[in-house]
Structure formats: C-alpha cells, structure tokens
Design a protein around this motif. Structure first.
Motif, mmCIF file in Angstrom:
data_model
loop_
_atom_site.group_PDB
_atom_site.id
_atom_site.type_symbol
_atom_site.label_atom_id
_atom_site.label_comp_id
_atom_site.label_asym_id
_atom_site.label_seq_id
_atom_site.Cartn_x
_atom_site.Cartn_y
_atom_site.Cartn_z
ATOM 1 N N LYS A 109 0.830 -1.208 0.000
ATOM 2 C CA LYS A 109 0.000 0.000 0.000
ATOM 3 C C LYS A 109 0.866 1.260 0.000
ATOM 4 C CE LYS A 109 -3.840 -2.325 2.267
ATOM 5 N NZ LYS A 109 -4.632 -2.489 3.501
ATOM 6 N N GLY A 110 2.200 1.051 -0.218
ATOM 7 C CA GLY A 110 3.077 2.200 -0.435
ATOM 8 C C GLY A 110 3.939 2.643 0.717
ATOM 9 N N ASN A 111 3.981 1.901 1.841
ATOM 10 C CA ASN A 111 4.842 2.306 2.958
ATOM 11 C C ASN A 111 6.305 2.067 2.571
ATOM 12 O OD1 ASN A 111 6.482 1.980 5.442
ATOM 13 N ND2 ASN A 111 4.531 2.403 6.462
ATOM 14 N N LYS A 112 7.046 3.166 2.383
ATOM 15 C CA LYS A 112 8.410 3.034 1.859
ATOM 16 C C LYS A 112 9.388 2.410 2.875
ATOM 17 C CE LYS A 112 9.611 7.873 2.895
ATOM 18 N NZ LYS A 112 9.983 9.175 2.288
ATOM 19 N N GLN A 113 9.158 2.649 4.161
ATOM 20 C CA GLN A 113 10.044 2.041 5.163
ATOM 21 C C GLN A 113 9.839 0.524 5.199
ATOM 22 O OE1 GLN A 113 12.517 4.550 5.776
ATOM 23 N NE2 GLN A 113 12.606 3.140 7.493
ATOM 24 N N ALA A 114 8.566 0.105 5.084
ATOM 25 C CA ALA A 114 8.280 -1.332 5.052
ATOM 26 C C ALA A 114 8.890 -1.953 3.800
ATOM 27 C CB ALA A 114 6.771 -1.568 5.086
ATOM 28 N N GLN A 115 8.838 -1.231 2.703
ATOM 29 C CA GLN A 115 9.436 -1.729 1.459
ATOM 30 C C GLN A 115 10.952 -1.910 1.641
ATOM 31 O OE1 GLN A 115 8.079 1.471 -1.015
ATOM 32 N NE2 GLN A 115 6.173 0.436 -1.614
ATOM 33 N N TYR A 116 11.571 -0.927 2.291
ATOM 34 C CA TYR A 116 13.016 -1.024 2.545
ATOM 35 C C TYR A 116 13.344 -2.229 3.428
ATOM 36 C CZ TYR A 116 17.390 -0.295 5.009
ATOM 37 O OH TYR A 116 18.620 -0.489 5.574
ATOM 38 N N TYR A 117 12.594 -2.391 4.525
ATOM 39 C CA TYR A 117 12.857 -3.520 5.428
ATOM 40 C C TYR A 117 12.651 -4.865 4.738
ATOM 41 C CZ TYR A 117 13.600 -0.811 9.685
ATOM 42 O OH TYR A 117 14.124 0.025 10.636
ATOM 43 N N LEU A 118 11.654 -4.952 3.865
ATOM 44 C CA LEU A 118 11.443 -6.200 3.123
ATOM 45 C C LEU A 118 12.655 -6.512 2.244
ATOM 46 C CD1 LEU A 118 7.697 -6.072 2.024
ATOM 47 C CD2 LEU A 118 8.788 -7.856 3.403
ATOM 48 N N GLY A 119 13.153 -5.478 1.571
ATOM 49 C CA GLY A 119 14.350 -5.669 0.757
ATOM 50 C C GLY A 119 15.515 -6.166 1.602
ATOM 51 N N TYR A 120 15.655 -5.554 2.766
ATOM 52 C CA TYR A 120 16.735 -5.902 3.695
ATOM 53 C C TYR A 120 16.622 -7.360 4.141
ATOM 54 C CZ TYR A 120 19.749 -5.395 7.833
ATOM 55 O OH TYR A 120 20.728 -5.544 8.774
ATOM 56 N N MET A 121 15.394 -7.796 4.467
ATOM 57 C CA MET A 121 15.190 -9.160 4.964
ATOM 58 C C MET A 121 15.394 -10.203 3.867
ATOM 59 S SD MET A 121 12.036 -8.485 7.620
ATOM 60 C CE MET A 121 12.148 -10.018 8.554
ATOM 61 N N TYR A 122 14.977 -9.874 2.643
ATOM 62 C CA TYR A 122 15.215 -10.803 1.534
ATOM 63 C C TYR A 122 16.707 -10.879 1.185
ATOM 64 C CZ TYR A 122 10.396 -11.956 0.330
ATOM 65 O OH TYR A 122 9.132 -12.479 0.341
ATOM 66 N N GLN A 123 17.406 -9.789 1.386
ATOM 67 C CA GLN A 123 18.845 -9.800 1.084
ATOM 68 C C GLN A 123 19.624 -10.637 2.099
ATOM 69 O OE1 GLN A 123 20.641 -5.981 0.426
ATOM 70 N NE2 GLN A 123 22.689 -6.803 0.226
ATOM 71 N N LEU A 124 19.255 -10.516 3.369
ATOM 72 C CA LEU A 124 19.984 -11.235 4.420
ATOM 73 C C LEU A 124 19.390 -12.605 4.738
ATOM 74 C CD1 LEU A 124 20.801 -8.389 6.962
ATOM 75 C CD2 LEU A 124 22.176 -9.218 5.063
ATOM 76 N N GLY A 125 18.191 -12.866 4.226
ATOM 77 C CA GLY A 125 17.566 -14.157 4.517
ATOM 78 C C GLY A 125 17.002 -14.218 5.911
ATOM 79 N N GLU A 126 16.386 -13.118 6.364
ATOM 80 C CA GLU A 126 15.764 -13.096 7.695
ATOM 81 C C GLU A 126 14.308 -13.530 7.578
ATOM 82 O OE1 GLU A 126 16.083 -9.762 10.245
ATOM 83 O OE2 GLU A 126 18.152 -9.332 9.696
ATOM 84 N N GLY A 127 13.998 -14.752 8.019
ATOM 85 C CA GLY A 127 12.625 -15.255 7.975
ATOM 86 C C GLY A 127 12.222 -15.762 6.611
ATOM 87 N N VAL A 128 13.087 -15.582 5.632
ATOM 88 C CA VAL A 128 12.835 -16.066 4.261
ATOM 89 C C VAL A 128 14.166 -16.541 3.697
ATOM 90 C CG1 VAL A 128 10.870 -14.581 3.700
ATOM 91 C CG2 VAL A 128 13.209 -13.721 3.381
#
Length: 715
Positions: free
Chosen positions: A161-180
């Motif tokens: 829905k456009g939350n840019k901080q959430a978008q950033y954190y998702l990118g961060y978690m996919y990059q480091l493999g946190e929970g995914v």
C-alpha cells in the motif's frame, strides 16, 4: 473560516455546553479563525468537549500533550486522552497513538508489552501505521517474541500500500535471509519501490547493487543515478561511493573535481572512510593542492573515528618519517591499536619492532607475545619467527620441540624460510630425531622456492649422498642456483667440484676462479681451499707463502682445518718451520676444544720444540686430546702409562694404561689392540684373561700389525 453568523451561533452553542461546538470554537481559538488566537481558551474548550466524549477533541488533546503544542509535554495525559478517543475510534489512529507512546515512553518491558497490545488493536482496524510498527516489534522482538515470519507478513501488507520504510525492510530481509530464503532479486524489487519514494537507505543500496551487479546487471550509470539520489538527501555513504566512482571513472579533471567535492561532503558528516580518502587526496595532491600537514590532520581525525586504513597509513608515516617527523613510539601506539583489534598482519609488524630493535630496545619477550597472537591466527611469517625465538632468542626458554612445531606450521603453508629451518631440524635433530631423508625433502621444497641457503644444502646433500642418492651433477646444479640467488658462501663448494671433477669436467682454472670469488667475500672455506691450491700445486706452481696467506685468512675466522694446516706447516714444512707460530695456532685451535690441537701441543712440549720441554704439560694436553676422543692420543697415553719413564718422572700406571688402551682399541687402533692383548695376557691393570688376550691379538694382526721386538712393559 466560518461565516460570521455561523460562528456567532457556534459560540452560543459552545457556551450552552454543546461538545461539538466547543471543539469547533476551540479550533478557531487555536488557529486564529474568525477570532483572535488564544491557546489557553482553545485548550479549555478542547477539555470541556473531550470530557463530554468528543473524539476529535480527545485526539486534539492527546496530540497537544504528546508534542507540547501550547502546553508542556505530558505523555501520561496524552495517553489518557488517546485512550478515551480509542473508545469511539473507527480508523485505529487513537489506539496506534497509545501504542506508539507506550513503545517510546521507556525501556521497560511492561510498557513495550502494553504498546504491542494497543498496536494489535489498531492493526485490527487496518491502521497502516500500526501494522508497520507492529511489524517492527515482531522483527526486532520488542514487547513480544521475535517472529520474522509474522514481521514479513505485516511488512508486505503495508508495503503493497506504499509504505516506503516497510518496502526497505522487506528488501533488507530478503537480502539477508531473515525469515525467508535469500532472494536478491526480491530484495532489489522492494528496494526499488522504496527508492522511488525517496527512501535514501534503499537508494544507496540499490546504487551499490548496480555498481557490483548484485541481483541485477552491473550498470554504473544506474549506480550513479541512485547514489546521487541518496547523496542529495545527505547520505554520507552514497556521497563517498559517488566520489570513488567519479575518481576512478577516468583521468578527466572534471571527474576528479566531482569526486573531490562528494568526498568533502561525506567527510563533513564524519564519514570515516571519506575522511581517510580525503587525507590521501591532500597527501598525494589528487584533486587538490598537495598539503601534507592537512593530510596528517585528516588522518588523525579518521584515526579518532577508529578508521583502520587511517591507522595503518598514519602508523606507516610515523614509522618511516614520510610527511611527518619520524616517531617510532607513535607508530607503535597505532600498530598496537590495530594489533589489539586482532589484525594478524599488524601483530606481526609489532612483533618485528621488538624482534629487530626498530627504534626500540630489542625485547624478545614482547616479540614473542605479538608473534604468538599472529601465529595463532595462521600467519606463516609469525609462525616462522616463533620457530627461531624458541630455538635461539635470549630471554626465551629454549624449546626445540615448540620451535619445530611452529616451523612446521609455517612450512606447510609454503614459507620457504620455515621449510629450510625444518630441514635443518631434521638434519641436526633439533626437537626431533635426526632424519636425513626428511631433511633433504624439506630443504628441496625450500630450494625450489629459490631459498639460496636451502639450495646450498641440497647441493651438499647430493654431493655427499646424504638422504638422497649421491649425484654430483645435481649437486653442481644446486650450487650454481644458490650462487645465482646471492649465496656467497657456496663459492668454495663450487670450486671444490671443479677442482676434483665432481659432476663436471675437472678444471683447476674454474676452481681457482670460484675460490677467488669466495675469498673476495671473506668465505673461510674458499680461503682454505685456495691455500690448498698453492700448497698442493693444483693448476699453479707450489707457493708456500700464498698457501700460508690464505690458510691464515681462514684460520683467523676460526676454521679449525686451516688452523690445523698452519700448525702442521710451521712444525714440519722445512722452508717455513717456526715452532712458536706452530704453537700459537695450536693454542688458537684449542679455544674450540680441537683434539688435534691438544695432541700437537703435547708433542711440542714433549719434544722441546719452540718451548722448554715439559712432560707434565705434555701429559696434560695429551690427556685432554684423549678425553676428546682422539685415538692417537689415547694410544700414546696407554703406552706411556704401560711403560712409565724414570727419566720423565712418569709413573707406571697399569689401570690407566688399560683404560686408554681400551678406548683406542675400541676405535680399531691395531697397535692399541695388540698392547691391550698383552694386558689381558699378563694381567696388567686387569685380571688376566687368555681368551680376551687372544681375541684382541687376532684383531690387531688382522689389520696387519707387526708386533714389536722389545718388551712393551717397563721395569
């Protein structure tokens, strides 16, 4: 803005106690609408309205007390009014505000748990801010058990829905493999969405990913685009990275200038790497006029920010006096910081200061301390240095076993000095049993890496057939390799090969050439062999003067064979006989406990040559030679004690005679074996034993010994 008539009606309604009217009039006073601004009256009306349950007034009061708008900040009152508003709240904003305040009011676990409860309540009403904050709580384990899977689920809800901080954190978690599972492409997808909305962290990371081609095709232009976006928002890391790209892009002066400008911007924000790079620019004059004083100031600033590169650079400058006055103590201070960080290379550097006494007193204990730390991290040079310390260093307890263990660790990593040392350990039995085959193997490994000492050893082992089949050609090959690599001590060995035709066609001319090369660098073996050349007329006319000249050079360096040759020549060579010189060189040799020297001195005293005859002295020197294992001395003492001498006042001593004759006989001296047989036959110094007498006599005769006609035993 209210029309005048409408506002007048609102005032009347507010005075009559209408909650909605009180809120609206409160807003008018708060914002100065239709009436003079009066924060105190606004607050009073908001309170009256809120106390009657007006949700908007309650929210307004909560906001005022939270942010200190026209009142002092009072988080408890803010929480109270937000809580009241939440009773009627339809969008979850009040519950979110309560949760937010509890989360940030203190570090107490109770407040954090309360915060999570309120955020959940708000999230159930689909409040995006609450969902985002709740995701952070699950992500970081704030007020609830950490749950990265739940965090991702919530981040996705608001990210879509456009939350840019959430978008950033998702990118961060996919990059480091946190929970995914790690998924760089998904990481870049979310970074891209956040970056387009102006999230500078995402912009910087996206720039870096395009720069190195992480999950995307490498694209410097896109890297520059995203770095610039972040840099323009003041991101120091992006500014620093832009400076690196611009500086390395070309030799164009404009690019260099742009790089310098971005570097300055990053440095102004205390970016340690940028400050270090800026220091390098001033130090080398890149993009700016060279200024070593400014460079040192910046290096020091970066050091204070714990920048490792600056610490290394400044330490090096102080160590060698480049750009600053040489200051070993400052260099050591900086290297100590690096070493204490666990940097193995600089632990080695620090050890070297004390090992080689570089600007400090030599301190092998300090060297040992730092080498040990470095060696334990696998540094081969430090391991090799430890090998030496445990074997030779003053103040360090000698431990040949430890020495070999460290040398082996280093050698197995390919350190050629350690490989040479391991070869020596097996050759001489330092910390292990002697094993010439292993010695050869390790020396060969080192020799193949151009260690000239090892090459000389391999040549020697081939020449003697030690640990490997004798091969004079290979010996010659390795001797030549050693000389080519700077081993000046091997000229004599090469000359010897040519002198005797070992592995090569005999050539006295070449032998003399190599001996003379060795003499030029004061090689004692070359000096000795060149003496031989002139004494034995090998390719030249015999020249005693030259022979003595070269023997003397070698002897003065402590070479026993040369000292022996000199005391022999001065005693027996007719043209140069000089018993005083002979005695002087014999005495020189016994400083190294040389048995032949003691034996020779004994004969000089016995035969009244160059010194007054002194049988007591002669016996002392002969005994010393015999104790050192010289068979001729043992034989001489045995016969002397067997016969005795009234003239020389040497008493017959049959037990001593038996002792020395036994020592000489055991070394296969035929004459001693014959006299020992006589001792057993006649019971001289030992109980008579006909069988042993016969055995020793047979040994002597088997060697061709001719029995003397005189009686071997004195009266």
């Amino acid at each position: 803005m209210f029309p005048p008539e409408e506002f007048k009606a609102l005032l009347n309604q507010a005075e009559a106690g209408d909650a909605e009217a009180q809120f609206k009039v409160g807003r008018a006073y708060d914002e100065g609408l239709c009436i003079e601004k009066d924060a105190l009256k606004a607050l009073g009306l908001f309170i009256k309205s809120a106390e009657q349950g007006n949700e908007k007034a309650q929210l307004a009061l909560g906001y005022s007390y939270q942010h200190g708008t026209d009142v002092e900040v009072d988080l408890d009152k803010a929480i109270y009014w937000y809580t009241q508003a939440s009773l009627k709240d339809n969008d979850g904003s009040a519950a979110y505000s309560v949760g937010y305040l509890y989360a940030n009011r203190s570090d107490s676990e109770a407040d954090r748990k309360t915060a999570v409860a309120w955020l959940k309540k708000s999230a159930e009403q689909n409040n995006r801010d609450a969902i985002y904050c709740l995701a952070i709580c699950y992500h970081q384990g704030i007020g609830t058990e950490k749950n990265t899977t739940k965090a991702i689920e919530l981040y996705i809800q608001v990210a879509e829905k456009g939350n840019k901080q959430a978008q950033y954190y998702l990118g961060y978690m996919y990059q480091l493999g946190e929970g995914v599972e790690v998924d760089i492409e998904k990481a870049n997808h979310w970074y891209g969405k956040a970056a387009k909305q102006g999230n500078l962290e995402a912009q910087g990371l996206l720039g870096y990913h395009y720069q190195i081609g992480l999950g995307v095709n490498e694209d410097i232009e896109k890297a520059i685009y995203w770095y610039t976006k972040a840099a323009e928002q003041g991101d120091a890391s992006a500014q620093y990275n832009l400076s690196l790209i611009s500086g390395n892009r070309s030799d164009n002066e404009a690019d260099k200038q742009l790089a310098f400008e971005w570097l300055q911007k990053a440095a102004e924000q205390n970016h340690a790497n940028a400050i270090h790079s800026l220091a390098c620019c001033y130090y080398r004059g890149i993009g700016v006029e060279k200024d070593e004083e400014k460079a040192v100031e910046l290096f020091q600033q970066a050091v204070e920010l714990d920048n490792t590169d600056a610490q290394i650079h400044l330490a090096w400058m102080y160590q060698y006096g480049n750009g600053v006055e040489k200051d070993t103590q400052k260099a050591i201070e900086l290297y100590t910081i690096l070493a204490n960080k666990g940097d193995a290379e600089h632990q080695l550097t620090l050890g070297n200061f004390y090992y080689y006494a570089q600007g400090v007193e030599r301190d092998y204990q300090q060297a040992l301390k730092w080498f040990l730390r470095s060696a334990q991290q696998g540094n081969a040079k430090a391991q090799c240095a430890l090998g030496w310390l445990y074997l030779y260093a003053d103040g360090v307890k000698t431990d040949a076993v430890q020495s070999l263990q460290w040398y082996l660790k280093s050698a197995k990593q390919g350190n050629n000095e350690a490989q040479y040392a391991v070869g020596d350990a097996y050759k001489w039995g330092y910390g292990t049993d002697i094993d010439i085959k292993k010695a050869f193997s390790w020396h060969l490994k080192s020799a193949k890496k151009d260690n000239h000492k090892a090459q000389a050893q391999v040549g020697y082992l081939y020449s003697e057939g030690l640990g490997v089949e004798k091969n004079d050609k290979k010996a010659l090959y390795w001797y030549k390799k050693a000389i080519k690599n700077g081993n000046t001590q091997i000229f004599a060995n090469l000359g010897f090969c040519y002198s005797y035709g070992e592995g090569v066609k005999q050539s006295y001319k070449k032998a003399i050439y190599y001996f003379e090369q060795g003499v030029a660098v004061k090689n004692l073996l070359a000096e000795f062999y060149l003496g031989h050349v002139y004494y034995y007329a090998q390719g030249v006319k015999k020249n005693l003067a030259k022979a003595i000249e070269y023997y003397r050079l070698s002897a003065l360096q402590g070479y026993l064979d040369a000292q022996h040759q000199l005391f022999y020549l001065y005693a027996f060579e007719e043209d140069v006989i000089d018993y005083k010189q002979s005695m002087a060189w014999a005495k020189k040799s016994i400083e190294q406990e040389y048995a032949e020297g003691y034996h020779h001195l004994s004969h000089l005293y016995e035969q009244d040559k160059g010194v007054r005859r002194n049988i007591k002295k002669a016996m002392e020197y002969m005994t010393k030679a015999a104790e050192l294992g010289l068979v001729l001395s043992q034989m001489w003492l045995g016969k002397t004690y067997l016969k005795g001498s009234k003239e020389d006042k040497v008493k017959q001593d049959l037990p001593l005679a038996f002792h020395w004759l036994t020592k000489a006989a055991e070394q296969e001296n035929a004459e001693a074996q014959y006299y020992l047989a006589t001792c057993y036959e006649k019971g001289l110094g030992v109980e008579a034993d006909a069988e042993k007498a016969q055995q020793w006599k047979e040994k002597a005769l088997a060697q061709g010994f001719e029995p003397p006609t005189e009686e071997p035993v004195g009266e």
